[in-house]
Motif scaffolding. Structure first.
Motif, short mmCIF file in Angstrom:
data_model
loop_
_atom_site.label_atom_id
_atom_site.label_comp_id
_atom_site.label_asym_id
_atom_site.label_seq_id
_atom_site.Cartn_x
_atom_site.Cartn_y
_atom_site.Cartn_z
N GLY A 160 0.81 -1.21 0.00
CA GLY A 160 0.00 0.00 0.00
C GLY A 160 0.84 1.26 0.00
N GLU A 161 0.17 2.36 0.31
CA GLU A 161 0.82 3.67 0.41
C GLU A 161 1.59 3.75 1.74
N LYS A 162 2.84 4.15 1.68
CA LYS A 162 3.62 4.33 2.90
C LYS A 162 3.43 5.76 3.38
N VAL A 220 1.52 1.45 6.49
CA VAL A 220 1.18 1.09 5.12
C VAL A 220 -0.33 1.10 5.05
N TYR A 221 -0.87 1.93 4.15
CA TYR A 221 -2.31 2.10 4.00
C TYR A 221 -2.73 1.63 2.62
N TYR A 260 -8.28 -0.81 8.06
CA TYR A 260 -7.05 -1.17 8.77
C TYR A 260 -5.82 -0.57 8.11
N VAL A 261 -4.78 -0.40 8.91
CA VAL A 261 -3.44 -0.05 8.42
C VAL A 261 -2.46 -1.01 9.08
N ASN A 262 -1.29 -1.15 8.48
CA ASN A 262 -0.22 -1.93 9.08
C ASN A 262 0.88 -0.99 9.52
N ILE A 263 1.33 -1.14 10.74
CA ILE A 263 2.45 -0.34 11.23
C ILE A 263 3.74 -1.00 10.75
N VAL A 264 4.60 -0.21 10.12
CA VAL A 264 5.86 -0.71 9.58
C VAL A 264 6.75 -1.20 10.73
#
Length: 119
Positions: free
Chosen positions: A28-30, A81-82, A89-93
């Protein structure tokens, strides 16, 4: 085909699908965001991240273990990361726990298939 071989193939396929999911979750978008609080899900407190995307201010829950309470505090800046198609949801790097699980499942499935084929 016997049941053990079918089970081994199912485990291998599950591992491969997990690896694909891990790959897609990182495509996704960082962006940069701020921990804006926590929400309880399945007995764990996950961070709620506030961030900017295309000029809009958005909030989404962290989907990975790195977003659990104790790793971050409210107000912490985090890289995320979106994926716009998965806007909830998003993921935390920085969290690789999902990679370890996916690789372990894949290796177990592969080992089971090999053991069934040489037996």
């Amino acid at each position: 085909m016997n049941k053990e071989l079918l089970f081994a193939i199912a485990v291998l396929v599950a591992g491969i699908l997990c690896l694909i999911k891990v790959y897609l979750d990182r495509k996704g978008e960082k962006l940069s965001g701020v921990v804006n609080g926590f929400v309880n899900s399945d007995g764990y407190d996950f961070a709620v991240i506030r961030f900017q995307y295309n000029g809009q201010e958005l909030e989404a829950r962290a989907a990975n273990a790195e977003g659990r309470k104790g790793k971050h505090a409210e107000g912490d800046r985090v890289d995320i990361v979106y994926r716009p198609g998965k806007a909830k949801y998003v993921n935390i790097v920085g969290d690789n726990y999902d990679i370890y699980i996916a690789v372990a499942i894949t290796i177990c499935g592969l080992a089971l298939v090999i053991l069934r084929l040489i037996k």
